[in-house]
Design a protein around this motif. Structure first.
Motif, PDB file in Angstrom:
ATOM      1  N   LEU A   4       0.827  -1.207   0.000  1.00 44.56           N
ATOM      2  CA  LEU A   4       0.000   0.000   0.000  1.00 44.56           C
ATOM      3  C   LEU A   4       0.857   1.251   0.000  1.00 44.56           C
ATOM      4  O   LEU A   4       0.629   2.190  -0.757  1.00 44.56           O
ATOM      5  N   LEU A   5       1.882   1.255   0.872  1.00 45.24           N
ATOM      6  CA  LEU A   5       2.746   2.425   1.055  1.00 45.24           C
ATOM      7  C   LEU A   5       4.197   1.991   0.946  1.00 45.24           C
ATOM      8  O   LEU A   5       4.584   0.958   1.495  1.00 45.24           O
ATOM      9  N   GLU A   6       4.984   2.790   0.241  1.00 49.49           N
ATOM     10  CA  GLU A   6       6.417   2.494   0.139  1.00 49.49           C
ATOM     11  C   GLU A   6       7.202   3.801   0.139  1.00 49.49           C
ATOM     12  O   GLU A   6       6.788   4.782  -0.485  1.00 49.49           O
ATOM     13  N   VAL A  27       4.656  -0.893   3.649  1.00 54.86           N
ATOM     14  CA  VAL A  27       3.517  -1.348   4.446  1.00 54.86           C
ATOM     15  C   VAL A  27       2.549  -2.061   3.511  1.00 54.86           C
ATOM     16  O   VAL A  27       2.176  -1.531   2.467  1.00 54.86           O
ATOM     17  N   GLU A  28       2.167  -3.270   3.902  1.00 55.82           N
ATOM     18  CA  GLU A  28       1.245  -4.041   3.078  1.00 55.82           C
ATOM     19  C   GLU A  28      -0.206  -3.731   3.458  1.00 55.82           C
ATOM     20  O   GLU A  28      -0.514  -3.427   4.609  1.00 55.82           O
ATOM     21  N   LYS A  29      -1.059  -3.831   2.486  1.00 54.81           N
ATOM     22  CA  LYS A  29      -2.480  -3.562   2.702  1.00 54.81           C
ATOM     23  C   LYS A  29      -3.042  -4.523   3.743  1.00 54.81           C
ATOM     24  O   LYS A  29      -2.788  -5.726   3.707  1.00 54.81           O
ATOM     25  N   GLY A  30      -3.773  -3.953   4.716  1.00 56.37           N
ATOM     26  CA  GLY A  30      -4.440  -4.770   5.726  1.00 56.37           C
ATOM     27  C   GLY A  30      -3.635  -5.045   6.974  1.00 56.37           C
ATOM     28  O   GLY A  30      -4.146  -5.681   7.897  1.00 56.37           O
ATOM     29  N   GLU A  31      -2.395  -4.564   7.046  1.00 55.08           N
ATOM     30  CA  GLU A  31      -1.601  -4.839   8.239  1.00 55.08           C
ATOM     31  C   GLU A  31      -1.686  -3.702   9.255  1.00 55.08           C
ATOM     32  O   GLU A  31      -2.052  -2.576   8.935  1.00 55.08           O
ATOM     33  N   VAL A  32      -1.363  -4.048  10.489  1.00 52.51           N
ATOM     34  CA  VAL A  32      -1.132  -3.047  11.527  1.00 52.51           C
ATOM     35  C   VAL A  32       0.376  -2.965  11.707  1.00 52.51           C
ATOM     36  O   VAL A  32       1.004  -3.909  12.186  1.00 52.51           O
ATOM     37  N   ARG A  33       0.964  -1.853  11.279  1.00 53.44           N
ATOM     38  CA  ARG A  33       2.418  -1.678  11.371  1.00 53.44           C
ATOM     39  C   ARG A  33       2.705  -0.652  12.461  1.00 53.44           C
ATOM     40  O   ARG A  33       2.141   0.448  12.451  1.00 53.44           O
ATOM     41  N   ALA A  34       3.567  -0.995  13.375  1.00 55.61           N
ATOM     42  CA  ALA A  34       3.991  -0.060  14.414  1.00 55.61           C
ATOM     43  C   ALA A  34       5.372   0.483  14.084  1.00 55.61           C
ATOM     44  O   ALA A  34       6.234  -0.244  13.576  1.00 55.61           O
ATOM     45  N   VAL A  35       5.572   1.758  14.360  1.00 55.21           N
ATOM     46  CA  VAL A  35       6.893   2.389  14.277  1.00 55.21           C
ATOM     47  C   VAL A  35       7.254   2.845  15.684  1.00 55.21           C
ATOM     48  O   VAL A  35       6.517   3.620  16.293  1.00 55.21           O
ATOM     49  N   ALA A  55       7.923  18.484   3.551  1.00 49.96           N
ATOM     50  CA  ALA A  55       8.490  17.966   2.301  1.00 49.96           C
ATOM     51  C   ALA A  55       9.823  17.279   2.578  1.00 49.96           C
ATOM     52  O   ALA A  55      10.599  17.738   3.417  1.00 49.96           O
ATOM     53  N   PRO A  56      10.121  16.184   1.895  1.00 52.12           N
ATOM     54  CA  PRO A  56      11.397  15.502   2.107  1.00 52.12           C
ATOM     55  C   PRO A  56      12.567  16.262   1.491  1.00 52.12           C
ATOM     56  O   PRO A  56      12.397  17.056   0.565  1.00 52.12           O
ATOM     57  N   SER A  57      13.755  16.008   2.024  1.00 50.74           N
ATOM     58  CA  SER A  57      14.980  16.538   1.417  1.00 50.74           C
ATOM     59  C   SER A  57      15.410  15.666   0.246  1.00 50.74           C
ATOM     60  O   SER A  57      16.051  16.136  -0.692  1.00 50.74           O
ATOM     61  N   ALA A  58      15.057  14.378   0.319  1.00 48.72           N
ATOM     62  CA  ALA A  58      15.388  13.433  -0.747  1.00 48.72           C
ATOM     63  C   ALA A  58      14.476  12.227  -0.611  1.00 48.72           C
ATOM     64  O   ALA A  58      13.893  11.980   0.446  1.00 48.72           O
ATOM     65  N   GLY A  59      14.352  11.469  -1.701  1.00 41.68           N
ATOM     66  CA  GLY A  59      13.606  10.225  -1.651  1.00 41.68           C
ATOM     67  C   GLY A  59      12.234  10.309  -2.293  1.00 41.68           C
ATOM     68  O   GLY A  59      11.806  11.368  -2.771  1.00 41.68           O
ATOM     69  N   THR A  60      11.554   9.164  -2.295  1.00 42.78           N
ATOM     70  CA  THR A  60      10.282   9.008  -2.988  1.00 42.78           C
ATOM     71  C   THR A  60       9.271   8.342  -2.068  1.00 42.78           C
ATOM     72  O   THR A  60       9.621   7.456  -1.283  1.00 42.78           O
ATOM     73  N   ILE A  61       8.002   8.776  -2.162  1.00 44.03           N
ATOM     74  CA  ILE A  61       6.898   8.164  -1.429  1.00 44.03           C
ATOM     75  C   ILE A  61       5.887   7.661  -2.443  1.00 44.03           C
ATOM     76  O   ILE A  61       5.403   8.423  -3.291  1.00 44.03           O
ATOM     77  N   LEU A  62       5.576   6.366  -2.368  1.00 39.11           N
ATOM     78  CA  LEU A  62       4.601   5.755  -3.264  1.00 39.11           C
ATOM     79  C   LEU A  62       3.398   5.296  -2.449  1.00 39.11           C
ATOM     80  O   LEU A  62       3.555   4.684  -1.389  1.00 39.11           O
ATOM     81  N   PHE A  63       2.199   5.579  -2.957  1.00 36.43           N
ATOM     82  CA  PHE A  63       0.973   5.122  -2.313  1.00 36.43           C
ATOM     83  C   PHE A  63       0.133   4.427  -3.372  1.00 36.43           C
ATOM     84  O   PHE A  63      -0.204   5.027  -4.381  1.00 36.43           O
ATOM     85  N   GLU A  64      -0.165   3.163  -3.156  1.00 40.03           N
ATOM     86  CA  GLU A  64      -0.831   2.324  -4.156  1.00 40.03           C
ATOM     87  C   GLU A  64      -0.091   2.379  -5.489  1.00 40.03           C
ATOM     88  O   GLU A  64      -0.692   2.383  -6.560  1.00 40.03           O
ATOM     89  N   GLY A  65       1.243   2.420  -5.401  1.00 40.64           N
ATOM     90  CA  GLY A  65       2.078   2.412  -6.592  1.00 40.64           C
ATOM     91  C   GLY A  65       2.237   3.758  -7.269  1.00 40.64           C
ATOM     92  O   GLY A  65       3.010   3.892  -8.226  1.00 40.64           O
ATOM     93  N   GLU A  66       1.549   4.777  -6.788  1.00 41.40           N
ATOM     94  CA  GLU A  66       1.609   6.116  -7.386  1.00 41.40           C
ATOM     95  C   GLU A  66       2.582   6.992  -6.606  1.00 41.40           C
ATOM     96  O   GLU A  66       2.577   7.005  -5.376  1.00 41.40           O
TER      97      GLU A  66
END
Length: 231
Positions: A4-6, A27-35, A55-66
């Protein structure tokens, strides 16, 4: 499972301080992930990057592959990312029901009934939000997040100020939420994390120190030394 999120190489610098450093996270769809992580580990900065509050200084955020890296926070809400803040952000002078209806962008009140019932605040719908106890304000925030019908619900220190009984109810709530939504939980309450999370990510000084099931993380010597105070 569906991712779901990367994040890829996600970083945030404040001057010379690396608050988040080259984090690769899924993070996979349907999980409870703790940080989890010690104070100053970068947890809130990390989820603020995911939600678009900063806003990030660097890097990429993907949500549902977008790629959503450049999207503002409101646009990420529309995509399905809801974030309840570490510090309560309710409308103090409005009623509990009005807070939830406003969050859902449906000012009639009916949209507030189900979320309030889920968090146990239905009987306080007409109460002015600013008069709620702090713990109930946190639960109201969760209801406001649920009203958005998110795909990813980010909860930042949601049990802060809750009684033991309210924490028990919160555990039931998160399990219920996780049937339909994915949950990303930032939390200091280790027994709660161990009971709720499918997987745990440990941040330390802005980087991922360890990741795994609750059992794997609890047995990790580096985590015990850095966070659990043993080893």
């Amino acid at each position: 499972m569906t991712v779901l999120l990367e994040t890829r190489g996600l970083s945030k610098n404040f001057g010379g301080l690396k608050a988040v450093s080259d984090v690769n996270f899924r993070v996979e769809k349907g999980e409870v992930r703790a940080v989890i992580g010690p104070n100053g580990a970068g947890k809130t900065t990390f989820v603020s990057l995911i939600s678009g509050r900063i806003a990030p200084s660097a890097g990429t955020i993907l949500f549902e592959g977008e790629d959503v890296t450049e999207l503002p926070a409101y646009a990420r809400v529309q995509k399905g990312i809801a974030y309840t803040f570490q510090i309560t952000s309710i409308y103090q002078n409005l009623s509990v029901a009005e807070n939830v209806a406003l969050a859902a962008h449906q000012p009639g009140g009916r949209a507030s009934l189900e979320p309030l019932a889920r968090v146990g605040l239905a009987d306080r719908a007409s109460q002015i939000a600013g008069t709620l106890a702090y713990g109930h304000q946190r639960l109201l925030e969760v209801a406001m997040g649920l009203a958005l019908k998110p795909k990813l619900l980010i909860l930042d220190e949601p049990t802060q100020g809750l009684s033991d009984a309210e924490i028990d109810n919160f555990i039931t709530l998160v399990r219920d939420v996780a049937r339909d939504e994915t949950v990303l939980l930032i939390e200091h309450n280790m027994p709660l994390v161990m009971e709720l999370a499918h997987r745990i990510t440990v941040l330390d000084r802005g980087s991922i120190l360890a990741e795994g099931t609750p059992q794997e993380v609890h047995a990790n010597a580096a985590v015990q030394a850095a966070y659990l105070g043993t080893g």
